[in-house]
Design a protein around this motif. Structure first.
Motif, PDB file in Angstrom:
ATOM      1  N   LEU A 294      45.988  12.584   1.172  1.00 48.82           N
ATOM      2  CA  LEU A 294      44.785  12.371   1.990  1.00 48.82           C
ATOM      3  C   LEU A 294      44.034  11.118   1.549  1.00 48.82           C
ATOM      4  O   LEU A 294      43.508  10.373   2.385  1.00 48.82           O
ATOM      5  CB  LEU A 294      43.870  13.588   1.913  1.00 48.82           C
ATOM      6  N   GLU A 295      43.966  10.909   0.244  1.00 49.10           N
ATOM      7  CA  GLU A 295      43.289   9.707  -0.271  1.00 49.10           C
ATOM      8  C   GLU A 295      43.982   8.446   0.241  1.00 49.10           C
ATOM      9  O   GLU A 295      43.318   7.468   0.627  1.00 49.10           O
ATOM     10  CB  GLU A 295      43.287   9.732  -1.803  1.00 49.10           C
ATOM     11  N   PHE A 296      45.298   8.469   0.254  1.00 50.57           N
ATOM     12  CA  PHE A 296      46.042   7.313   0.746  1.00 50.57           C
ATOM     13  C   PHE A 296      45.790   7.102   2.241  1.00 50.57           C
ATOM     14  O   PHE A 296      45.528   5.975   2.690  1.00 50.57           O
ATOM     15  CB  PHE A 296      47.528   7.496   0.487  1.00 50.57           C
ATOM     16  N   ALA A 297      45.853   8.181   3.017  1.00 44.99           N
ATOM     17  CA  ALA A 297      45.627   8.069   4.458  1.00 44.99           C
ATOM     18  C   ALA A 297      44.201   7.617   4.766  1.00 44.99           C
ATOM     19  O   ALA A 297      43.973   6.799   5.673  1.00 44.99           O
ATOM     20  CB  ALA A 297      45.923   9.407   5.140  1.00 44.99           C
ATOM     21  N   ASN A 298      43.251   8.113   4.001  1.00 44.48           N
ATOM     22  CA  ASN A 298      41.864   7.691   4.188  1.00 44.48           C
ATOM     23  C   ASN A 298      41.690   6.212   3.848  1.00 44.48           C
ATOM     24  O   ASN A 298      40.919   5.493   4.515  1.00 44.48           O
ATOM     25  CB  ASN A 298      40.934   8.538   3.310  1.00 44.48           C
ATOM     26  N   ARG A 299      42.401   5.751   2.841  1.00 44.34           N
ATOM     27  CA  ARG A 299      42.347   4.320   2.498  1.00 44.34           C
ATOM     28  C   ARG A 299      42.843   3.473   3.664  1.00 44.34           C
ATOM     29  O   ARG A 299      42.234   2.448   4.005  1.00 44.34           O
ATOM     30  CB  ARG A 299      43.202   4.066   1.255  1.00 44.34           C
ATOM     31  N   ARG A 510      41.567  16.084   9.456  1.00 38.42           N
ATOM     32  CA  ARG A 510      41.028  15.000  10.281  1.00 38.42           C
ATOM     33  C   ARG A 510      39.761  14.430   9.663  1.00 38.42           C
ATOM     34  O   ARG A 510      39.546  13.212   9.675  1.00 38.42           O
ATOM     35  CB  ARG A 510      40.756  15.519  11.695  1.00 38.42           C
ATOM     36  N   GLY A 511      38.933  15.307   9.126  1.00 41.40           N
ATOM     37  CA  GLY A 511      37.692  14.844   8.513  1.00 41.40           C
ATOM     38  C   GLY A 511      37.921  14.003   7.273  1.00 41.40           C
ATOM     39  O   GLY A 511      37.290  12.955   7.091  1.00 41.40           O
ATOM     40  N   PHE A 512      38.809  14.455   6.403  1.00 40.39           N
ATOM     41  CA  PHE A 512      39.106  13.708   5.182  1.00 40.39           C
ATOM     42  C   PHE A 512      39.698  12.332   5.503  1.00 40.39           C
ATOM     43  O   PHE A 512      39.313  11.323   4.908  1.00 40.39           O
ATOM     44  CB  PHE A 512      40.071  14.487   4.297  1.00 40.39           C
ATOM     45  N   VAL A 517      34.313  13.623   6.376  1.00 41.60           N
ATOM     46  CA  VAL A 517      34.177  14.524   5.221  1.00 41.60           C
ATOM     47  C   VAL A 517      34.621  13.748   3.990  1.00 41.60           C
ATOM     48  O   VAL A 517      35.782  13.324   3.903  1.00 41.60           O
ATOM     49  CB  VAL A 517      35.030  15.792   5.383  1.00 41.60           C
ATOM     50  N   PRO A 518      33.745  13.518   3.018  1.00 44.83           N
ATOM     51  CA  PRO A 518      34.135  12.749   1.822  1.00 44.83           C
ATOM     52  C   PRO A 518      35.100  13.544   0.952  1.00 44.83           C
ATOM     53  O   PRO A 518      35.041  14.785   0.899  1.00 44.83           O
ATOM     54  CB  PRO A 518      32.802  12.517   1.105  1.00 44.83           C
ATOM     55  N   LEU A 519      35.988  12.847   0.264  1.00 46.35           N
ATOM     56  CA  LEU A 519      36.956  13.534  -0.590  1.00 46.35           C
ATOM     57  C   LEU A 519      36.292  14.176  -1.805  1.00 46.35           C
ATOM     58  O   LEU A 519      36.908  15.009  -2.480  1.00 46.35           O
ATOM     59  CB  LEU A 519      38.043  12.554  -1.020  1.00 46.35           C
ATOM     60  N   SER A 520      35.038  13.830  -2.057  1.00 47.84           N
ATOM     61  CA  SER A 520      34.290  14.525  -3.103  1.00 47.84           C
ATOM     62  C   SER A 520      34.042  15.990  -2.733  1.00 47.84           C
ATOM     63  O   SER A 520      33.670  16.801  -3.580  1.00 47.84           O
ATOM     64  CB  SER A 520      32.948  13.819  -3.343  1.00 47.84           C
ATOM     65  N   TYR A 521      34.272  16.318  -1.468  1.00 46.38           N
ATOM     66  CA  TYR A 521      34.093  17.690  -0.984  1.00 46.38           C
ATOM     67  C   TYR A 521      35.331  18.534  -1.261  1.00 46.38           C
ATOM     68  O   TYR A 521      35.348  19.721  -0.960  1.00 46.38           O
ATOM     69  CB  TYR A 521      33.825  17.639   0.524  1.00 46.38           C
ATOM     70  N   TYR A 525      36.178  22.516  -0.473  1.00 41.08           N
ATOM     71  CA  TYR A 525      37.177  22.805   0.567  1.00 41.08           C
ATOM     72  C   TYR A 525      38.193  23.824   0.058  1.00 41.08           C
ATOM     73  O   TYR A 525      38.530  24.803   0.760  1.00 41.08           O
ATOM     74  CB  TYR A 525      37.860  21.506   0.982  1.00 41.08           C
ATOM     75  N   VAL A 526      38.692  23.623  -1.160  1.00 34.90           N
ATOM     76  CA  VAL A 526      39.669  24.554  -1.724  1.00 34.90           C
ATOM     77  C   VAL A 526      39.058  25.935  -1.876  1.00 34.90           C
ATOM     78  O   VAL A 526      39.689  26.955  -1.538  1.00 34.90           O
ATOM     79  CB  VAL A 526      40.194  24.037  -3.079  1.00 34.90           C
TER      80      VAL A 526
END
Length: 551
Positions: A294-299, A510-512, A517-521, A525-526
């Motif tokens: 997700l971090e990669f896709a968000n980047r 989709r949010g991430f 939705v920030p990845l700090s969340y 989420y988990v």
């Protein structure tokens, strides 16, 4: 100048249940659409109601009889009406079976199907309706969907032969009560290109202009996207190149998750696989590897390497961008047939940051368990079974995909089948799919039947697709899971807890990726997924998996 894409999101709706709750949503069309199909000759159909369950007649030679009318609910990716196509109009001439197919776009199909089953407005049969194993078990037990075991035995010689050749079919179709309620969409397991899903494509011409090799790692693909973003590769003087585009983010996640070692049991189980560290089942969408993906896709999204319209773009708009020569990379069945672009090359498995290189985008041969089902409203289940069985034999399947010899296809001297030049090299500049729409209706998938490379001339059979499949095969999933069949209690869990979890993780994905939705969340989420009943969900999965292993 690009040709107008066919109205793949404009349909005529005849399904009466959609007049209520779905009327506002389904603004894309109005009216009725039908599809007509039959055996190679008129059905020798018993005329009395008592004979309708298959007590006599259907195994004999064809003979004239009164027409049999059937209503079908059909999921589709094509505009209607189906009866105007060559294949279905020819089928109508050969039979007295008259089928009315009410067309529903795939994106609305689940809602339409559920509404029909719950309010009693369901048809005589479901065709290409993507019924889930959960729905098959539930509505089969209620008597709405008919058990097909005896009908298959007596009136489906083609399908029966397939089950004998591939025992996994019976294993995947049999519900926990021992009954079969559906027929599948089944791909020949020996034709690997048919199983690799939709490849990740890159523009070979642009790679050459940039002086770059074909990407084999996630990092190299990222570098290519960056170069596309800052270079006027289409030469129009405008910065309108789109590094990557698709209609939705799900295909990209599925394509890339193997680079993080995820999805090691194939596409049939998108949320669960096997943890290589423990050999136990793993929920993919809460794993640390998934977060890194997700971090990669968000980047990519933050750096404008992903089309900003990706979450709202419909399929025809995506194809239009491709036809206009704007795309550097995309995920579609084949840019050559859909966009008229021959410069794209399909990638295989990309290597991830930890050295993982798995092609997990592999479909099970039984692509859709619930492709066809007969309901208790059906006036003649035996005739219906014999009718659908035609598509599981060589003759019927070839006709379904290829049409008529001399009209839509020809046979070469070496025995190959190929579409005529009007389809493959259209003088009006139409793509292959655009031309095929007036002849056949298999585009979009989910159809009940048997698919073999010999007569299936879709994207998977073209040289560029075969090349992509060759790259993927050495890294493809080895232990490919078919569908699991859950018992009644497990079905309840999957239908309640499972549905909530599946919906939530899709929304958060989709949010991430899109940044809302920030990845700090992530930790919250988990916890939310766990609080929704993840442990119960996984217990149901594990029980079904144990039965699957021992079957």
């Amino acid at each position: 100048m690009r040709q107008a894409i066919g109205t793949g999101r404009r349909f005529g709706f005849g399904f009466r249940a959609l007049r209520g709750v779905l009327t506002i949503v389904l603004l894309a069309g109005c009216g009725n659409s039908r599809e007509l199909a039959a055996l190679a000759g008129p059905l020798d159909r018993p005329s009395s109601p008592q004979a309708a369950t298959g007590s006599a007649g259907l195994a004999g030679a064809p003979s004239e009889s009164a027409p049999l009318s059937l209503s079908f609910l059909t999921g589709t990716a094509l505009p209607g009406p189906y009866e105007d196509t060559l294949v279905w109009s020819e089928y109508e001439k050969k039979t007295n079976v008259r089928a009315k197919f009410d067309l529903v776009p795939f994106e609305y199909l689940e809602a339409a199907r559920n509404l029909a089953l719950t309010d009693g407005s369901y048809p005589d049969a479901f065709y290409a309706a993507r019924l889930s194993a959960r729905e098959l078990d539930r509505y089969g037990r209620q008597g709405i969907l008919l058990p097909l075991n005896d009908l298959i035995e007596r009136y489906a010689p083609n399908f029966k032969k397939l089950m004998e050749r591939y025992p996994e079919i019976r294993k995947g179709l049999t519900m926990s009560d021992g009954r079969i309620y559906s027929l599948p969409s089944f791909y020949d397991p020996e034709d690997f290109p048919m199983l690799i899903g939709v490849p990740l494509w890159v523009n070979r011409d642009w790679l050459d202009r940039l002086g770059m090799d074909e990407p084999v790692t996630v990092g190299q693909w990222y570098d290519y996207l960056k170069a596309v973003k800052k270079t006027d590769l289409n030469g129009n003087g405008r910065p309108d190149e789109i590094p990557f585009s698709d209609n939705g983010i799900g295909d990209l996640i599925n394509q890339l998750k193997g680079a993080w070692g995820l999805g090691n049991r194939g596409l049939g189980h998108p949320l669960v696989d096997v943890d290589p560290k423990t050999s136990g089942l793993r929920f993919i969408k809460t794993s640390p590897e998934y977060r890194e993906l997700l971090e990669f896709a968000n980047r990519l999204y933050r750096e404008n390497l992903i089309d900003k319209e990706i979450f709202t773009l419909d399929y025809d708009a995506l194809l239009a961008k491709g036809q206009d020569g704007l795309l550097g990379s995309t995920i579609v069945p084949n840019p050559q047939t859909l966009m008229g672009r021959s410069e794209f090359v399909g990638l295989g498995a990309l290597e991830g940051p930890r050295g993982d290189r798995l092609y997990s985008q592999v479909k099970t041969p039984m692509a859709h368990v619930g492709a066809f089902a007969i309901t208790d409203k059906n006036p003649d289940p035996a005739a219906t079974m014999r009718w659908i069985d035609y598509f599981y034999g060589e003759e019927g399947a070839a006709f379904f995909f290829m049409g008529l010899e001399g009209v839509t296809y020809e046979k070469t001297e070496d025995g190959e089948w190929r579409y005529v030049a009007e389809i493959t090299d259209n003088p009006d500049g139409l793509t292959q799919e655009q031309v095929l729409r007036k002849y056949v209706t298999w585009m979009g998938g989910s159809y009940p039947g048997y698919v073999r490379e010999r007569y299936f001339k879709g994207s998977e059979t073209l040289p560029n697709f075969a090349e992509a499949a060759g790259k993927a095969k050495p890294y493809a999933v080895r232990d490919l899971w078919y569908a699991f069949n859950f018992d009644e209690a497990e079905q309840e869990t999957m239908g309640s807890v499972g549905r909530r979890i599946e919906t939530y993780v899709a929304e958060m994905e989709r949010g991430f990726v899109g940044g809302s939705v920030p990845l700090s969340y992530w930790d919250r989420y988990v916890r939310n997924v766990e609080d929704m009943g993840l442990a119960e969900y996984m217990r149901a999965y594990e029980s079904a998996y144990e039965r699957y292993r021992k079957a």
